[in-house]
Motif scaffolding. Structure first.
Motif, PDB file in Angstrom:
ATOM      1  N   ARG A  62      33.537  34.941  39.794  1.00 29.20           N
ATOM      2  CA  ARG A  62      33.535  33.583  40.336  1.00 29.20           C
ATOM      3  C   ARG A  62      33.869  32.611  39.212  1.00 29.20           C
ATOM      4  O   ARG A  62      33.312  32.695  38.132  1.00 29.20           O
ATOM      5  N   GLY A  63      34.776  31.734  39.477  1.00 28.02           N
ATOM      6  CA  GLY A  63      35.196  30.760  38.466  1.00 28.02           C
ATOM      7  C   GLY A  63      36.425  31.205  37.716  1.00 28.02           C
ATOM      8  O   GLY A  63      37.228  30.397  37.287  1.00 28.02           O
ATOM      9  N   SER A  64      36.552  32.490  37.511  1.00 26.55           N
ATOM     10  CA  SER A  64      37.723  33.125  36.904  1.00 26.55           C
ATOM     11  C   SER A  64      38.214  32.382  35.670  1.00 26.55           C
ATOM     12  O   SER A  64      37.412  32.020  34.821  1.00 26.55           O
ATOM     13  N   VAL A  65      39.518  32.152  35.545  1.00 30.15           N
ATOM     14  CA  VAL A  65      40.082  31.561  34.329  1.00 30.15           C
ATOM     15  C   VAL A  65      39.516  30.161  34.078  1.00 30.15           C
ATOM     16  O   VAL A  65      39.246  29.788  32.936  1.00 30.15           O
ATOM     17  N   ILE A  66      39.294  29.401  35.140  1.00 30.59           N
ATOM     18  CA  ILE A  66      38.738  28.052  34.960  1.00 30.59           C
ATOM     19  C   ILE A  66      37.370  28.132  34.281  1.00 30.59           C
ATOM     20  O   ILE A  66      37.045  27.326  33.411  1.00 30.59           O
ATOM     21  N   ASP A  67      36.566  29.118  34.638  1.00 31.26           N
ATOM     22  CA  ASP A  67      35.274  29.310  33.983  1.00 31.26           C
ATOM     23  C   ASP A  67      35.446  29.900  32.585  1.00 31.26           C
ATOM     24  O   ASP A  67      34.778  29.492  31.640  1.00 31.26           O
ATOM     25  N   TRP A  68      36.353  30.853  32.455  1.00 35.06           N
ATOM     26  CA  TRP A  68      36.579  31.553  31.186  1.00 35.06           C
ATOM     27  C   TRP A  68      36.916  30.577  30.056  1.00 35.06           C
ATOM     28  O   TRP A  68      36.422  30.706  28.939  1.00 35.06           O
ATOM     29  N   ILE A  69      37.751  29.585  30.343  1.00 37.52           N
ATOM     30  CA  ILE A  69      38.207  28.665  29.286  1.00 37.52           C
ATOM     31  C   ILE A  69      37.162  27.627  28.902  1.00 37.52           C
ATOM     32  O   ILE A  69      37.341  26.898  27.926  1.00 37.52           O
ATOM     33  N   LYS A  70      36.052  27.566  29.613  1.00 36.99           N
ATOM     34  CA  LYS A  70      34.978  26.633  29.244  1.00 36.99           C
ATOM     35  C   LYS A  70      34.340  27.020  27.912  1.00 36.99           C
ATOM     36  O   LYS A  70      33.813  26.177  27.217  1.00 36.99           O
ATOM     37  N   ASP A  71      34.397  28.306  27.579  1.00 30.75           N
ATOM     38  CA  ASP A  71      33.850  28.786  26.309  1.00 30.75           C
ATOM     39  C   ASP A  71      34.994  28.783  25.297  1.00 30.75           C
ATOM     40  O   ASP A  71      35.954  29.535  25.434  1.00 30.75           O
ATOM     41  N   PRO A  72      34.918  27.943  24.261  1.00 30.68           N
ATOM     42  CA  PRO A  72      36.020  27.852  23.303  1.00 30.68           C
ATOM     43  C   PRO A  72      36.272  29.146  22.522  1.00 30.68           C
ATOM     44  O   PRO A  72      37.317  29.304  21.912  1.00 30.68           O
ATOM     45  N   TYR A  73      35.326  30.080  22.544  1.00 25.67           N
ATOM     46  CA  TYR A  73      35.517  31.347  21.844  1.00 25.67           C
ATOM     47  C   TYR A  73      36.281  32.373  22.684  1.00 25.67           C
ATOM     48  O   TYR A  73      36.742  33.375  22.163  1.00 25.67           O
ATOM     49  N   ASN A  74      36.409  32.114  23.962  1.00 27.40           N
ATOM     50  CA  ASN A  74      37.157  33.027  24.828  1.00 27.40           C
ATOM     51  C   ASN A  74      38.652  32.795  24.647  1.00 27.40           C
ATOM     52  O   ASN A  74      39.100  31.650  24.585  1.00 27.40           O
ATOM     53  N   LYS A  75      39.388  33.868  24.581  1.00 25.21           N
ATOM     54  CA  LYS A  75      40.832  33.778  24.390  1.00 25.21           C
ATOM     55  C   LYS A  75      41.564  34.287  25.614  1.00 25.21           C
ATOM     56  O   LYS A  75      41.042  35.087  26.382  1.00 25.21           O
ATOM     57  N   LEU A  76      42.795  33.801  25.739  1.00 26.90           N
ATOM     58  CA  LEU A  76      43.732  34.321  26.729  1.00 26.90           C
ATOM     59  C   LEU A  76      44.938  34.837  25.967  1.00 26.90           C
ATOM     60  O   LEU A  76      45.298  34.310  24.916  1.00 26.90           O
ATOM     61  N   TYR A  77      45.551  35.869  26.504  1.00 25.48           N
ATOM     62  CA  TYR A  77      46.689  36.505  25.860  1.00 25.48           C
ATOM     63  C   TYR A  77      47.889  36.444  26.778  1.00 25.48           C
ATOM     64  O   TYR A  77      47.727  36.466  27.994  1.00 25.48           O
ATOM     65  N   PRO A  78      49.093  36.349  26.236  1.00 29.82           N
ATOM     66  CA  PRO A  78      49.437  36.336  24.818  1.00 29.82           C
ATOM     67  C   PRO A  78      48.972  35.034  24.173  1.00 29.82           C
ATOM     68  O   PRO A  78      48.743  34.039  24.845  1.00 29.82           O
TER      69      PRO A  78
END
Length: 160
Positions: A136-152
């Motif tokens: 739930r929340g998916s990428v929108i939730d994931w990016i709330k934590d500045p330590y989480n990264k997306l690739y590439p």
């Protein structure tokens, strides 16, 4: 007299239909909704598969909307729902390795599409509802934590 009967019958029928509908909905298999902590705890574990259901273009870095970055969570595989018709899903499931023995954690941009896909895996394709999870929340939730990264790492951020 007929008016009195209709006035009595209508609420009774409505109530019965409502109760039956609620019972059927409660008995329907539902996918488990999980949070970011669950995803982080299980990424890379044997038997767990993280699946990004967005288009291949977004998976590889194109921003889907203003302020929402493109790219994917490390370790995720891409299963682009928008690019598949219902007949192609069966072949794509086999090709992707999403077997019924895996615990599958689905995500998309906000969690809505991935949750619907999870429910379809259960109701249409016979997957065990206990093995399908929707973040739930998916990428929108994931990016709330500045330590989480997306690739590439050179993905679009969604900001100009």
């Amino acid at each position: 007299m007929k008016t009195v009967r209709a006035e009595i019958a209508a609420p009774i029928i409505f109530t019965v239909v409502l109760i039956v509908s609620l019972m059927l909905n409660a008995l329907s298999p539902r996918v488990e909704i999980v949070d970011q902590a669950y995803l982080k705890e299980n990424i890379g574990k044997p038997g767990y598969v993280v699946v990004d259901t967005r288009s291949e273009e977004i998976f590889w870095g194109k921003s889907p909307a203003h302020g929402i970055p493109g790219g994917h969570i490390e370790g995720a595989i891409n299963f682009p729902l928008d690019d598949l018709g219902i007949n192609a899903v069966v072949a794509a499931l086999a090709k992707s390795g999403l077997t019924k023995t895996n615990i599958i954690i689905l995500y998309c941009t906000d969690g809505n599409s991935s949750e619907k896909f999870g429910e379809a895996l259960v109701s249409e394709f016979g997957y065990d509802p206990l093995k399908i999870k929707s973040y739930r929340g998916s990428v929108i939730d994931w990016i709330k934590d500045p330590y989480n990264k997306l690739y590439p790492e050179d993905h679009e951020t969604g900001w100009e």
